[in-house]
Structures are given as structure tokens and as C-alpha cells.
Motif scaffolding. Structure first.
Motif, short mmCIF file in Angstrom:
data_model
loop_
_atom_site.label_atom_id
_atom_site.label_comp_id
_atom_site.label_asym_id
_atom_site.label_seq_id
_atom_site.Cartn_x
_atom_site.Cartn_y
_atom_site.Cartn_z
N SER A 141 30.05 58.12 70.81
CA SER A 141 31.17 57.37 71.44
C SER A 141 30.28 56.09 72.13
N PHE A 148 51.78 53.30 69.87
CA PHE A 148 51.79 53.45 68.35
C PHE A 148 52.96 52.75 67.94
N TYR A 173 34.26 59.85 61.35
CA TYR A 173 34.91 60.94 62.28
C TYR A 173 34.72 60.29 63.49
N TRP A 206 37.30 57.46 65.11
CA TRP A 206 38.81 57.97 65.22
C TRP A 206 39.19 57.70 66.75
N PRO A 207 38.59 58.25 67.80
CA PRO A 207 39.17 57.88 69.13
C PRO A 207 39.22 56.59 69.41
N HIS A 263 41.48 54.34 66.16
CA HIS A 263 42.79 54.74 66.27
C HIS A 263 43.53 55.07 67.45
N GLY A 264 42.82 55.94 68.35
CA GLY A 264 43.33 56.16 69.62
C GLY A 264 43.32 55.27 70.76
N THR A 265 42.48 54.27 70.46
CA THR A 265 42.46 53.23 71.59
C THR A 265 43.11 51.83 71.17
N PHE A 268 46.34 51.92 68.93
CA PHE A 268 47.32 52.11 70.10
C PHE A 268 47.72 50.95 70.82
N CYS A 269 46.63 49.95 71.01
CA CYS A 269 47.26 48.87 71.76
C CYS A 269 47.47 47.89 70.99
N PRO A 291 44.82 58.58 59.16
CA PRO A 291 43.89 59.39 58.67
C PRO A 291 43.46 59.42 57.51
N PHE A 345 39.40 60.78 57.28
CA PHE A 345 39.03 62.10 56.82
C PHE A 345 39.09 62.41 55.23
#
Lengths: 231, 231
Positions: free
Chosen positions: A108, A132, A167, A170-171, A174-176, A179-180, A225, A229
């Protein structure tokens, strides 16, 4: 591209490091194109990573029960976040492209950069709930992760000990970023610069510089995804 | 279980938060079993998240070119890391089980907890290169992530907007804990406590407390790709 604005959020302690060189290459190439380049050098700024009530400069909406997310949202609306956060938000607001330059720490970002994400990308500035579904506030902006790793490309393959590099993205992607509302460009991963020859390191810098020459023509990558993945 | 030692690394600003309640439930239940429970309350400690040269209290091995990883490894061997790091390493060293209690920030740990991982789990203490292949130094210890989320369980399912919750666990459980040799117990995820009824929150606390009664009989979960990505 002339007229474009770029923010580089840079998280390395040593200016002469390979991360420092990657940052310099980006500043040089983008400036040469006529872009306005701003660097947030987080360690040099001693950037605060902790999300605390010190981030709100006016009275809390609920002093009896501190919720960082709630209070940051309220303070953002009242323009009463602490100035180091507001300064970074202004830089993001003005940027067409945000490049994050960092060494991978525990699959990370280093904590100082995680703190930048936790504090700067607050509700009210970067998104509103639910997020999202293309509701992030930073739409129209590009983001790119430029990462150095300790492990080799082989280790970060699907059958390698560290698993596919997608892998751990992803956070972050995608997650950050997604999302923004950011459109995410393909990551620039410089694998194991410590363990390759000087010649190969020069090659990595040259390919980063080369890529930046046509960066404004790139299409964003998918942030869902299958890309991550392989399903 | 009487005689066992537990470290809870706790990252929430508000003692009366749901994270605070989950922490309290764990302290109470484990103490009742006769365990020795230690809590590292990171915000209360104002724990330093930034990885800098201040972490080394003796001369650097290369003052001309600062590499945090290299210097932390050297300082670890010379017992000259700064005392806040050594204190945490001692707590980890003594623990049979380490529980991380935190709210999910950007699909990951809050920066203050990322800083704990970056600084405490250094080379020489938690692993030596190359890592993985059961070479981590913290073997024989258990680790467990107890997480609260903003999103619902449905959002964190394979077809939900946030993707399967296992995806965001990868960098933490595989990339960090497994790398260091921990056996990882199933995560305790309390989904969206802010958005459920008081009754449901009580149910979440009760089920955590209930689980802890038989925690010492649990088998670790796999830390390799099929569990994460269903391949």
C-alpha cells in the motif's frame, strides 16, 4: 500538454532516491510540455497523517461524541478545515492530473500518504454519499499511481508469492480514486529498482519520461473487478 | 484462555464510538478468561505514523543517502530504534494474539495504524528478506482484524459496488500479516454500525463477545489467492 496542470503527491524521504528521480523526470518532462507542475513533497512538509479533531478549526457539531467523518464533512462545508488540508484540496481542485509517487509499503502507500488520502479526500470535497456510480466530485481529473516495489515483477504475478500487482491496486485505484470520480491511468510500476543494474534503472527512468510525452492521449483503465481479478 | 497474552492495537479517536465498544468487549471478555490484555490506543498515544530518520537514535549507516528500510533494519539490529517503536515491538513479541480494531478508511487501515505497521513491523523484527515461505519472524502468533465499515455487507459482496470484502483484506492479511508469519484468524467485520438500529449494534457486540469465548479453538484462514479471489 501546454496549459495542463499537474499535481505530484510525492512520498519519499530522500531526494536522491529512485523515487526522487522518478519525480524529477516527471517534473522536467511535464514542464517541458508547458504544463504547470506542483509538487507536494509530504516528508519535506512534515505532512500530518493523523485524522484528529485538530483538523477542525471551528466548534464541533457534536463535541460529546467525536466522529471524524461527520466533523470533517461539516468543517468542509463551513470552510473551517485546517489550512494544510485546504491547501492540498486547492491543489487537487486545480489539477487536471494527479500523480502519486511512492514506494510500496506493506502492499500500500506509506502512512504519510495514507494520511493525505484520509484527510484531504474528505466527504464534501471529494465525494458525497453514496459515492461510486460516477458521483465522485473529482470527475474530469486523471490520477496515476507511480510506484516502486521491493519485489520483482515475477513475484507480483498471478502465480508469484506476492500475487498479481493488480490485487494490491484495488483499494487505491477502485476504493479511493475511482470512488472520488478520478479517471485512473495505468499504473507506472518500477519493479525492484534496488536490485537491478544502473543501466536498468536508467531504462526505467527513460521509459517513464517517454510515457509522459503522450500521457494526455492515454485512455483510462477499467476500475472494476475483471481488470483486477481476471474473472 | 488463562495465561494467554493479547495485544489490541486500537485506532479510533472517540472512546464512546462503536469501535471503542468493540475494544471494550474484547478487553472484558478476554480478561474474564484470565488473559493478559494490553491495549495500544494509537490516537490517545498520539502515535507517530511517519517513517523518518528520527526513528534511528544512533548514527545512520549511510547519512548521504537515506533509505528507511535499510536504516530501520540496521537500527533494529543495534537496538537503537526510537523507544515508541521498541515499546510496540515488545508488546507484539509477548503477545499470543494481536487484534487490530479500526474503522475502514479508504478500503484500508487509518493512517495512524498504517504508520504502526510501517514502523513497528520492520525488517529484523518481523521478517527478514525474502519473506513469505513461512520465514516471517512472528510465527506462532495469531492476528485478527476487527473492522467497522461505512458500507453494508451487500455493498461488500462480489457483485456489490465495493466488491467482495476479501479484496480489501489482501494487502493487510496476505501482504502484511502473513508475510510476517502470523496465523490469521477470520476477520470480524461489523458492517455499517452507523446505519443500523441500536438493537442490531448490540447484536454485533454480543456476537463479537461470543466469538471471543472460543477464539483459542479457531483454525487460521488461508492467506492465499483462492480465498480472496475465488479463482
Amino acid at each position: 500538454m501546454a496549459g495542463k496542470k499537474v499535481l505530484i503527491v510525492y512520498a519519499h524521504q530522500e531526494p536522491r532516491s529512485f523515487n526522487g528521480s522518478l519525480k524529477k523526470v516527471a517534473v522536467d518532462e511535464l514542464s517541458k510540455q508547458g504544463c504547470t507542475v506542483t509538487v507536494s513533497d509530504l516528508y519535506a512538509m512534515d505532512f500530518e497523517p493523523r485524522a484528529t479533531r485538530k483538523d477542525m478549526t471551528s466548534a464541533l457539531s457534536n463535541p460529546e461524541f467525536f466522529s471524524y467523518g461527520v466533523e470533517a464533512y461539516e468543517a468542509c462545508k463551513k470552510l473551517s478545515l485546517t489550512s494544510d488540508i485546504i491547501d492540498e484540496q486547492k491543489k487537487v481542485q486545480e489539477a487536471d492530473l494527479v500523480i502519486f509517487q511512492f514506494p510500496l509499503y506493506w502492499f500500500s502507500v506509506p502512512a504519510i500518504l495514507k494520511g493525505w488520502m484520509d484527510r484531504v479526500l474528505c466527504q464534501g470535497f471529494a465525494f458525497d454519499i453514496p459515492g461510486f456510480d460516477d458521483s465522485g466530485f473529482l470527475q474530469g481529473k486523471l490520477a496515476l499511481l507511480s510506484i516502486t516495489t521491493g519485489g520483482t515483477a515475477e513475484m507480483y504475478s498471478k502465480t508469484g508469492v506476492s500475487g498479481d500487482f493488480r490485487y494490491f491496486l484495488w483499494p487505491l485505484q477502485h476504493g479511493t480514486l475511482h470512488f472520488c470520480g478520478f479517471k485512473v491511468l495505468a499504473p507506472q510500476i518500477s519493479f525492484a529498482p534496488e536490485f537491478v543494474s544502473e543501466e536498468e534503472r536508467k531504462g526505467m527512468l527513460a521509459s517513464w519520461s517517454q510515457r509522459l510525452k503522450t500521457i494526455w492521449k492515454e485512455e483510462p483503465i477499467p476500475c472494476t473487478p475483471p481488470w483486477y481479478f481476471g474473472q
